[in-house]
Scaffold this motif. Structure first.
Motif, PDB file in Angstrom:
ATOM      1  N   GLU A 291       0.829  -1.209   0.000  1.00 15.60           N
ATOM      2  CA  GLU A 291       0.000   0.000   0.000  1.00 15.60           C
ATOM      3  C   GLU A 291       0.867   1.265   0.000  1.00 15.60           C
ATOM      4  OE1 GLU A 291      -4.162  -0.936   2.249  1.00 15.60           O
ATOM      5  OE2 GLU A 291      -2.372  -0.992   3.514  1.00 15.60           O
ATOM      6  N   VAL A 292       1.909   1.262   0.822  1.00 11.57           N
ATOM      7  CA  VAL A 292       2.764   2.444   0.904  1.00 11.57           C
ATOM      8  C   VAL A 292       3.508   2.663  -0.411  1.00 11.57           C
ATOM      9  CG1 VAL A 292       4.704   3.510   2.106  1.00 11.57           C
ATOM     10  CG2 VAL A 292       3.017   2.214   3.390  1.00 11.57           C
ATOM     11  N   MET A 293       3.938   1.598  -1.061  1.00 12.24           N
ATOM     12  CA  MET A 293       4.631   1.765  -2.339  1.00 12.24           C
ATOM     13  C   MET A 293       3.674   2.270  -3.419  1.00 12.24           C
ATOM     14  SD  MET A 293       7.532   1.270  -1.262  1.00 12.24           S
ATOM     15  CE  MET A 293       8.287   1.763  -2.822  1.00 12.24           C
ATOM     16  N   LEU A 294       2.398   1.884  -3.341  1.00 15.55           N
ATOM     17  CA  LEU A 294       1.401   2.461  -4.255  1.00 15.55           C
ATOM     18  C   LEU A 294       1.223   3.948  -3.982  1.00 15.55           C
ATOM     19  CD1 LEU A 294      -1.376  -0.299  -4.429  1.00 15.55           C
ATOM     20  CD2 LEU A 294       0.166   0.427  -6.269  1.00 15.55           C
ATOM     21  N   VAL A 295       1.267   4.325  -2.708  1.00 17.77           N
ATOM     22  CA  VAL A 295       1.201   5.746  -2.353  1.00 17.77           C
ATOM     23  C   VAL A 295       2.381   6.490  -2.972  1.00 17.77           C
ATOM     24  CG1 VAL A 295       1.337   7.397  -0.465  1.00 17.77           C
ATOM     25  CG2 VAL A 295      -0.059   5.348  -0.217  1.00 17.77           C
ATOM     26  N   ALA A 296       3.564   5.909  -2.835  1.00 18.30           N
ATOM     27  CA  ALA A 296       4.762   6.544  -3.401  1.00 18.30           C
ATOM     28  C   ALA A 296       4.639   6.672  -4.917  1.00 18.30           C
ATOM     29  CB  ALA A 296       6.001   5.728  -3.032  1.00 18.30           C
ATOM     30  N   LEU A 297       4.061   5.674  -5.559  1.00 16.25           N
ATOM     31  CA  LEU A 297       3.849   5.741  -7.008  1.00 16.25           C
ATOM     32  C   LEU A 297       2.880   6.864  -7.361  1.00 16.25           C
ATOM     33  CD1 LEU A 297       4.289   4.572  -9.831  1.00 16.25           C
ATOM     34  CD2 LEU A 297       2.426   2.950  -9.368  1.00 16.25           C
ATOM     35  N   GLY A 298       1.811   7.004  -6.581  1.00 15.73           N
ATOM     36  CA  GLY A 298       0.860   8.091  -6.822  1.00 15.73           C
ATOM     37  C   GLY A 298       1.497   9.455  -6.618  1.00 15.73           C
ATOM     38  N   TYR A 299       2.260   9.593  -5.529  1.00 10.76           N
ATOM     39  CA  TYR A 299       2.935  10.867  -5.247  1.00 10.76           C
ATOM     40  C   TYR A 299       3.960  11.205  -6.326  1.00 10.76           C
ATOM     41  CZ  TYR A 299       1.069  11.255  -0.467  1.00 10.76           C
ATOM     42  OH  TYR A 299       0.243  11.411   0.620  1.00 10.76           O
ATOM     43  N   ALA A 300       4.553  10.185  -6.933  1.00 10.98           N
ATOM     44  CA  ALA A 300       5.548  10.426  -7.971  1.00 10.98           C
ATOM     45  C   ALA A 300       4.902  10.774  -9.305  1.00 10.98           C
ATOM     46  CB  ALA A 300       6.428   9.180  -8.140  1.00 10.98           C
ATOM     47  N   THR A 301       3.702  10.248  -9.559  1.00 14.75           N
ATOM     48  CA  THR A 301       3.033  10.436 -10.845  1.00 14.75           C
ATOM     49  C   THR A 301       2.223  11.718 -10.899  1.00 14.75           C
ATOM     50  OG1 THR A 301       2.872   8.019 -11.035  1.00 14.75           O
ATOM     51  CG2 THR A 301       1.541   9.332 -12.552  1.00 14.75           C
ATOM     52  N   ALA A 302       1.567  12.070  -9.800  1.00 14.83           N
ATOM     53  CA  ALA A 302       0.688  13.248  -9.793  1.00 14.83           C
ATOM     54  C   ALA A 302       1.404  14.531 -10.210  1.00 14.83           C
ATOM     55  CB  ALA A 302       0.045  13.404  -8.416  1.00 14.83           C
ATOM     56  N   PRO A 303       2.612  14.821  -9.701  1.00 14.08           N
ATOM     57  CA  PRO A 303       3.284  16.057 -10.126  1.00 14.08           C
ATOM     58  C   PRO A 303       3.599  16.085 -11.618  1.00 14.08           C
ATOM     59  CG  PRO A 303       4.252  15.237  -8.098  1.00 14.08           C
ATOM     60  CD  PRO A 303       3.356  14.158  -8.601  1.00 14.08           C
ATOM     61  N   ILE A 304       3.829  14.917 -12.205  1.00  8.39           N
ATOM     62  CA  ILE A 304       4.094  14.864 -13.643  1.00  8.39           C
ATOM     63  C   ILE A 304       2.851  15.287 -14.417  1.00  8.39           C
ATOM     64  CG2 ILE A 304       4.643  13.313 -15.571  1.00  8.39           C
ATOM     65  CD1 ILE A 304       6.360  11.707 -13.626  1.00  8.39           C
ATOM     66  N   ILE A 305       1.680  14.826 -13.959  1.00  5.16           N
ATOM     67  CA  ILE A 305       0.424  15.246 -14.588  1.00  5.16           C
ATOM     68  C   ILE A 305       0.218  16.739 -14.397  1.00  5.16           C
ATOM     69  CG2 ILE A 305      -2.094  15.026 -14.453  1.00  5.16           C
ATOM     70  CD1 ILE A 305      -1.666  12.089 -13.749  1.00  5.16           C
ATOM     71  N   ALA A 306       0.512  17.231 -13.201  1.00  3.33           N
ATOM     72  CA  ALA A 306       0.351  18.666 -12.947  1.00  3.33           C
ATOM     73  C   ALA A 306       1.270  19.483 -13.837  1.00  3.33           C
ATOM     74  CB  ALA A 306       0.638  18.957 -11.473  1.00  3.33           C
TER      75      ALA A 306
END
Length: 303
Positions: free
Chosen positions: A151-166
């Motif tokens: 779960e935490v690694m999925l969180v890290a993946l989300g945190y890493a991907t969201a700024p790229i979309i932004a």
């Protein structure tokens, strides 16, 4: 960096380093949906009036599709997964695992079309950082802990991907509008699950303080200070505080929750920190040869 920049930097290092402690306290008495709803609702209530006052609300409507994707990757999924994982993981371990975000961000950017070449230094950083994650997670891969680590690694993946979309699709959206609208959307989504799992009794003061701290301090105030930090020192220098957050998370867990400070934690922190710094290092631009300029000797003044 100016004195004001250093003050903002220090505040952000703390404000986004202590949520793991507060989440660990809050999940003792409230469900994950209630926790996420409380945090997003409080943050939205405080930031939406500022967004409305700033005006230009049409920009939010024009970018609603990537905005929803950003909110899902930055808030909707991560804050729920993080809260659920902390039922089984210490807050300090969770904070250290999230420290791998810069490393994952480099990989995500590479996979999604970033043309920047990864040199030996950055590849070394990726390997060192991932080794640090392995050192920290390895002893906990059995039973329910393995699920929590995932779960935490999925969180890290989300945190890493969201700024790229932004960066790629939400450039026209002001930071305040991005934060306020994302929090409001998340609060609406979590309203029904929160109502369905609402506690029968009012939680204790410790839990209520943690929920209030998450929503007011670690979300609304932190976003506002983050925008000020970006304006003061720029985006790239502002994001360096992410290297300090894990240390704050570990210290907070040790001091306030009596979590252990082991040699494994220290080694993994050093590896993840060094890996993050190396993996996100920018290549120095090639020196441009300066053409030689012939300077004639000055003539002596006429007598």
């Amino acid at each position: 960096m100016s004195r004001r920049g250093w003050v903002l930097f220090a505040l952000m290092s703390v404000l986004w380093g202590i949520p793991y402690l507060m989440i660990k306290v809050a999940v003792e008495d409230v469900s994950v949906p209630v926790l996420v709803f409380a945090r997003t609702f409080l943050g939205a209530v405080l930031l939406l009036p500022l967004m409305i006052r700033a005006g230009d609300l049409g920009v939010v409507r024009r970018h609603w599709r990537p905005l929803l994707v950003f909110a899902a990757l930055e808030i909707l999924g991560p804050w729920a997964l993080l809260s659920d994982a902390e039922h089984r993981l210490t807050s300090s371990m969770t904070g250290l695992l999230i420290a791998a975000v810069p490393i994952i961000a480099v990989l995500v950017a590479r996979v999604t079309g970033d043309a920047e070449r990864l040199g030996p230094v950055r590849w070394t950083g990726l390997l060192v950082g991932l080794a640090g994650v392995g050192v920290l997670a390895g002893p906990h891969l059995g039973g329910g802990n393995a699920w929590a680590l995932g779960e935490v690694m999925l969180v890290a993946l989300g945190y890493a991907t969201a700024p790229i979309i932004a960066t790629r699709q939400l450039k026209e959206l002001p930071s305040l509008h991005l934060a306020a609208s994302s929090l409001a959307f998340a609060a609406v989504v979590y309203t029904a699950p929160a109502v369905a799992t609402w506690p029968e009794e009012v939680p204790g003061g410790r839990v209520l303080a943690a929920l209030a701290g998450l929503g007011v301090v670690c979300t609304a105030l932190a976003f506002l200070l983050f925008f000020e930090l970006i304006r003061e020192v720029g985006t790239s220098r502002a994001m360096v505080f992410t290297y300090v957050n894990p240390a704050v998370a570990v210290v907070a867990g040790v001091l306030f929750l009596d979590e252990p400070l082991t040699a494994t934690i220290m080694i993994s922190f050093a590896l993840i920190l060094c890996g993050s710094v190396l993996a996100t290092a920018r290549r120095a631009p090639a020196a441009t040869p300066t053409p030689e300029v012939l300077v004639e000797p000055a003539s002596e003044p006429a007598s």
